[in-house]
Design a protein around this motif. Sequence first.
Motif, PDB file in Angstrom:
ATOM      1  N   ASP A 120       0.846  -1.195   0.000  1.00  0.00           N
ATOM      2  CA  ASP A 120       0.000   0.000   0.000  1.00  0.00           C
ATOM      3  C   ASP A 120       0.886   1.251   0.000  1.00  0.00           C
ATOM      4  O   ASP A 120       1.604   1.508   0.965  1.00  0.00           O
ATOM      5  CB  ASP A 120      -0.895  -0.012   1.240  1.00  0.00           C
ATOM      6  CG  ASP A 120      -1.859   1.165   1.296  1.00  0.00           C
ATOM      7  OD1 ASP A 120      -1.758   2.075   0.447  1.00  0.00           O
ATOM      8  OD2 ASP A 120      -2.717   1.169   2.196  1.00  0.00           O
ATOM      9  N   SER A 122       0.215   4.314   0.434  1.00  0.00           N
ATOM     10  CA  SER A 122      -0.127   5.326   1.431  1.00  0.00           C
ATOM     11  C   SER A 122       0.528   5.053   2.778  1.00  0.00           C
ATOM     12  O   SER A 122       0.686   5.955   3.600  1.00  0.00           O
ATOM     13  CB  SER A 122      -1.645   5.411   1.607  1.00  0.00           C
ATOM     14  OG  SER A 122      -2.149   4.236   2.222  1.00  0.00           O
ATOM     15  N   VAL A 123       0.923   3.795   3.026  1.00  0.00           N
ATOM     16  CA  VAL A 123       1.533   3.422   4.299  1.00  0.00           C
ATOM     17  C   VAL A 123       3.017   3.776   4.315  1.00  0.00           C
ATOM     18  O   VAL A 123       3.580   4.122   5.351  1.00  0.00           O
ATOM     19  CB  VAL A 123       1.330   1.918   4.576  1.00  0.00           C
ATOM     20  CG1 VAL A 123       2.017   1.505   5.870  1.00  0.00           C
ATOM     21  CG2 VAL A 123      -0.152   1.590   4.638  1.00  0.00           C
ATOM     22  N   ASP A 124       3.647   3.698   3.144  1.00  0.00           N
ATOM     23  CA  ASP A 124       5.057   4.061   2.997  1.00  0.00           C
ATOM     24  C   ASP A 124       5.955   3.245   3.916  1.00  0.00           C
ATOM     25  O   ASP A 124       6.797   3.763   4.645  1.00  0.00           O
ATOM     26  CB  ASP A 124       5.250   5.563   3.263  1.00  0.00           C
ATOM     27  CG  ASP A 124       6.624   6.064   2.807  1.00  0.00           C
ATOM     28  OD1 ASP A 124       7.166   5.467   1.866  1.00  0.00           O
ATOM     29  OD2 ASP A 124       7.129   7.024   3.410  1.00  0.00           O
ATOM     30  N   ASN A 335      -7.796   1.640  -4.741  1.00  0.00           N
ATOM     31  CA  ASN A 335      -7.479   3.050  -4.985  1.00  0.00           C
ATOM     32  C   ASN A 335      -5.986   3.338  -4.822  1.00  0.00           C
ATOM     33  O   ASN A 335      -5.580   4.377  -4.309  1.00  0.00           O
ATOM     34  CB  ASN A 335      -8.289   3.969  -4.037  1.00  0.00           C
ATOM     35  CG  ASN A 335      -9.777   3.885  -4.297  1.00  0.00           C
ATOM     36  OD1 ASN A 335     -10.208   3.843  -5.455  1.00  0.00           O
ATOM     37  ND2 ASN A 335     -10.567   3.831  -3.239  1.00  0.00           N
ATOM     38  N   TRP A 336      -5.170   2.382  -5.278  1.00  0.00           N
ATOM     39  CA  TRP A 336      -3.725   2.563  -5.259  1.00  0.00           C
ATOM     40  C   TRP A 336      -3.275   3.163  -6.593  1.00  0.00           C
ATOM     41  O   TRP A 336      -2.152   3.136  -6.945  1.00  0.00           O
ATOM     42  CB  TRP A 336      -3.005   1.243  -5.012  1.00  0.00           C
ATOM     43  CG  TRP A 336      -3.183   0.748  -3.598  1.00  0.00           C
ATOM     44  CD1 TRP A 336      -3.811   1.358  -2.562  1.00  0.00           C
ATOM     45  CD2 TRP A 336      -2.716  -0.519  -3.086  1.00  0.00           C
ATOM     46  NE1 TRP A 336      -3.768   0.587  -1.433  1.00  0.00           N
ATOM     47  CE2 TRP A 336      -3.115  -0.572  -1.722  1.00  0.00           C
ATOM     48  CE3 TRP A 336      -2.035  -1.592  -3.632  1.00  0.00           C
ATOM     49  CZ2 TRP A 336      -2.824  -1.664  -0.915  1.00  0.00           C
ATOM     50  CZ3 TRP A 336      -1.759  -2.675  -2.843  1.00  0.00           C
ATOM     51  CH2 TRP A 336      -2.140  -2.722  -1.486  1.00  0.00           C
TER      52      TRP A 336
END
Length: 336
Positions: A120, A122-124, A335-336
Amino acid sequence: MNKKTYFKNMSIGILLIIALIISGCSNNTASGDNNGEQNSGSYPDGPIEVIVSYSAGGSSDIGARTLMQYVEKELGVPVVVVNKPGAGGWVGWEELLNSKTDGNTIALINTPNLMTGYMDPSVDRNESLDSFSLIANHITDPGVIAVRKDEERFNTVEELIEYAKENVLTTTSTGVVGDDHIASLKLNKNFGTKFNAVHNGGAGESVTAVLGGHVDVLLANVGDVTTLYNDKEIKVLGIMDETRSPLLPDVPTLEEKGFENAVSWSSRGYAAPKGVDEEKLKVLTDAFEKAIKNEEQIKTMEKAGLQVNYLNEKEYEEALINEENGIENIKELLNW
């Protein structure tokens, strides 16, 4: 007896006692075997902690605690399960990766939660599959759709899907982009349903939420519901797999009911942090293989609704890489 002879005999006696003590200690050290006696002269020489990244009471936790009884016998040291729920499993996995690489800390890892946690964007996270030393796969557990036994709005999976096309329904999830969450997204995309995932710490919480009427639909795994289903405490409407589960043979698959591309499953295996000595890792892989293949263990798992699927470290790695590729194919759903 004169004083000189007395002290001479006493000295000999003391030396004999010391020799016996040393001999006894040596024999105890050498007596460690696979019957639960600890061999303090080599690895493992102390307790091993197994991190389960989900709350107590779910199928992941039950499966781990059951298996560890057999692993403990093979290793000859205590094997302690510790629950560390949160962040879709990553609270526990980050603790694993931050632990010492001495072989004394390992963890249950679940897919797809493991992969989505580092894939993911967004998690980075900097972690990847290469951050883990794989030991073995233990369980492969298909997804299920279930509802309370007193649910009156829908009694079949067809009725559920039709209802959810017109009405928003909450579904359980053991974490963002976990297998249950992904299952709800697939259903929404493929069939136009309006499922809204409610995230929690584990399968035990999911079951409690549905039985208590706080969430409409239970998205879980076969192992989470088999006992409840057999005790008629819950209605299982469908299996999210290509074939029926041998543990729930009378429950149809979604594909049987005309809902294709509705497959969800979770695999559960074990890993250590990268960097564990190869000889120690070999001790672990050998012990887990014997424990997982133990016929008594397999039968115990079946009674708990869990399907054993042993994969060695190489086979397990291949399966996890395939899972990564599958997640790549549904990035748009996330939504990636």
